[in-house]
Design an enzyme around this catalytic site. Structure first.
Site, PDB file in Angstrom:
ATOM      1  N   GLY A   1       0.820  -1.206   0.000  1.00 10.61           N
ATOM      2  CA  GLY A   1       0.000   0.000   0.000  1.00 10.61           C
ATOM      3  C   GLY A   1       0.850   1.249   0.000  1.00 10.61           C
ATOM      4  O   GLY A   1       0.513   2.264   0.611  1.00 10.61           O
TER       5      GLY A   1
ATOM      6  N   GLY B   1      -0.899   7.689   1.077  1.00  8.37           N
ATOM      7  CA  GLY B   1      -1.260   7.621   2.488  1.00  8.37           C
ATOM      8  C   GLY B   1      -0.148   7.189   3.425  1.00  8.37           C
ATOM      9  O   GLY B   1       1.005   7.617   3.290  1.00  8.37           O
TER      10      GLY B   1
ATOM     11  N   GLY C   1       1.356   4.304   3.764  1.00  7.13           N
ATOM     12  CA  GLY C   1       2.429   3.549   3.127  1.00  7.13           C
ATOM     13  C   GLY C   1       3.449   4.441   2.455  1.00  7.13           C
ATOM     14  O   GLY C   1       4.662   4.233   2.591  1.00  7.13           O
TER      15      GLY C   1
ATOM     16  N   TYR D   1     -14.461  -4.429   8.047  1.00  8.15           N
ATOM     17  CA  TYR D   1     -13.088  -3.956   8.234  1.00  8.15           C
ATOM     18  C   TYR D   1     -12.521  -4.425   9.577  1.00  8.15           C
ATOM     19  O   TYR D   1     -11.417  -4.998   9.639  1.00  8.15           O
ATOM     20  CB  TYR D   1     -13.067  -2.428   8.163  1.00  8.15           C
TER      21      TYR D   1
END
Length: 269
Positions: free
Chosen positions: A10, A14, A16, A154
């Site tokens: 990722g 963001g 990552g 999630y």
């Protein structure tokens, strides 16, 4: 961490991306993993321009074959991976009663958040075992430490990943292999942006979140979590029924207040 080979999933945006940039500044060789090749190239080029080292590996972590190809390429080209940061994730905000005919919401969340991370770990773990040196960092959420509504897909996937992490840590206790779970509070990223209510809440920046990954690599703790999450976990353990009732009332109250603020702002008040 100079010279450490650190894989970050990722990494195209963001948390990552922020973590990869900060790790590279400290001398790590960063392996950037995500689906979007153009964005990965942007992050890589920025790291190299700043004097760091980075390589890109395009992969769909929800697909088992893609994970196998990605990990095989990394090991063939880099020789080893010292640290794996399982950061890639998918979030779905929906009430359970609105998901009664949407089992696929849970399936696709599990595929990326849990199975993708597990597949990456299993593929890279043999080399770590052989060297008796390695570190698995699994990115999770404060919401797994306390009861929250509307994110059952999630939260369930992240709880599964934490269970895997705990077993991993216990099985390799006393060796050179460590496991860390990072419980983030709300972070201002593209994943949180679609929920308008969040714009009214305090959030951690992606840069601050990236610094938690750096701390995890440096210190190798079992857990990094905000204080409120740790308190919530303690209360939930000591008084599970009461804590759930109180949490339900709290979230209903907060949702009503935040909704009023959103409506007020949209009316230009």
């Amino acid at each position: 961490m100079k010279g450490k080979v650190i894989a970050v999933t990722g990494a195209s945006s963001g948390i990552g991306e922020a973590a990869a940039r900060q790790l590279a500044l400290r001398g790590a060789i960063v392996l950037l993993i995500a689906r979007r090749e153009e964005e990965l190239r942007r992050v890589r080029d920025g790291i190299i321009a700043g004097g760091g080292q980075a390589h890109i590996y395009v992969a769909n972590l929800a697909d088992a074959d893609s994970v196998s190809q990605c990990t095989a390429a990394m090991l063939a080209e880099q020789g080893r991976v010292d640290v794996l940061v399982n950061n890639a994730g998918r979030s779905i905000r929906r009430k359970i009663v609105e998901s009664l005919d949407r089992a696929h919401d849970y399936e696709r969340t599990i595929q990326l958040n849990y199975l993708g991370a597990v597949r990456m770990t299993l593929a890279l773990l043999p080399g770590m075992v052989e060297r008796d040196d390695g570190h698995i960092i699994n990115v999770s959420s404060q919401s797994t430490l306390m009861s929250v509504p509307r994110f059952s897909a999630y939260v369930g996937s992240k709880c599964a990943l934490e269970g895997f992490s705990r077993s991993l840590a216990v099985e390799f206790a006393g060796t050179g292999i460590a496991a860390t779970v990072i419980h983030y509070p709300l972070v201002r990223t593209a994943m949180s942006a679609p929920t308008r209510l969040y714009s009214k809440l305090p959030m951690m920046s992606a840069e601050e979140a990236g610094a938690w990954v750096v701390r995890a690599v440096e210190k190798r703790p079992a857990r990094i979590a905000p204080r409120v999450g740790e308190i919530g976990a303690l209360i939930g353990t000591l008084m599970p029924g009461t804590s759930q009732q109180l949490a339900g009332r709290f979230w209903n109250y907060m949702a009503a207040r935040l909704q009023k603020r959103v409506e007020h702002d949209s009316e230009g008040g």
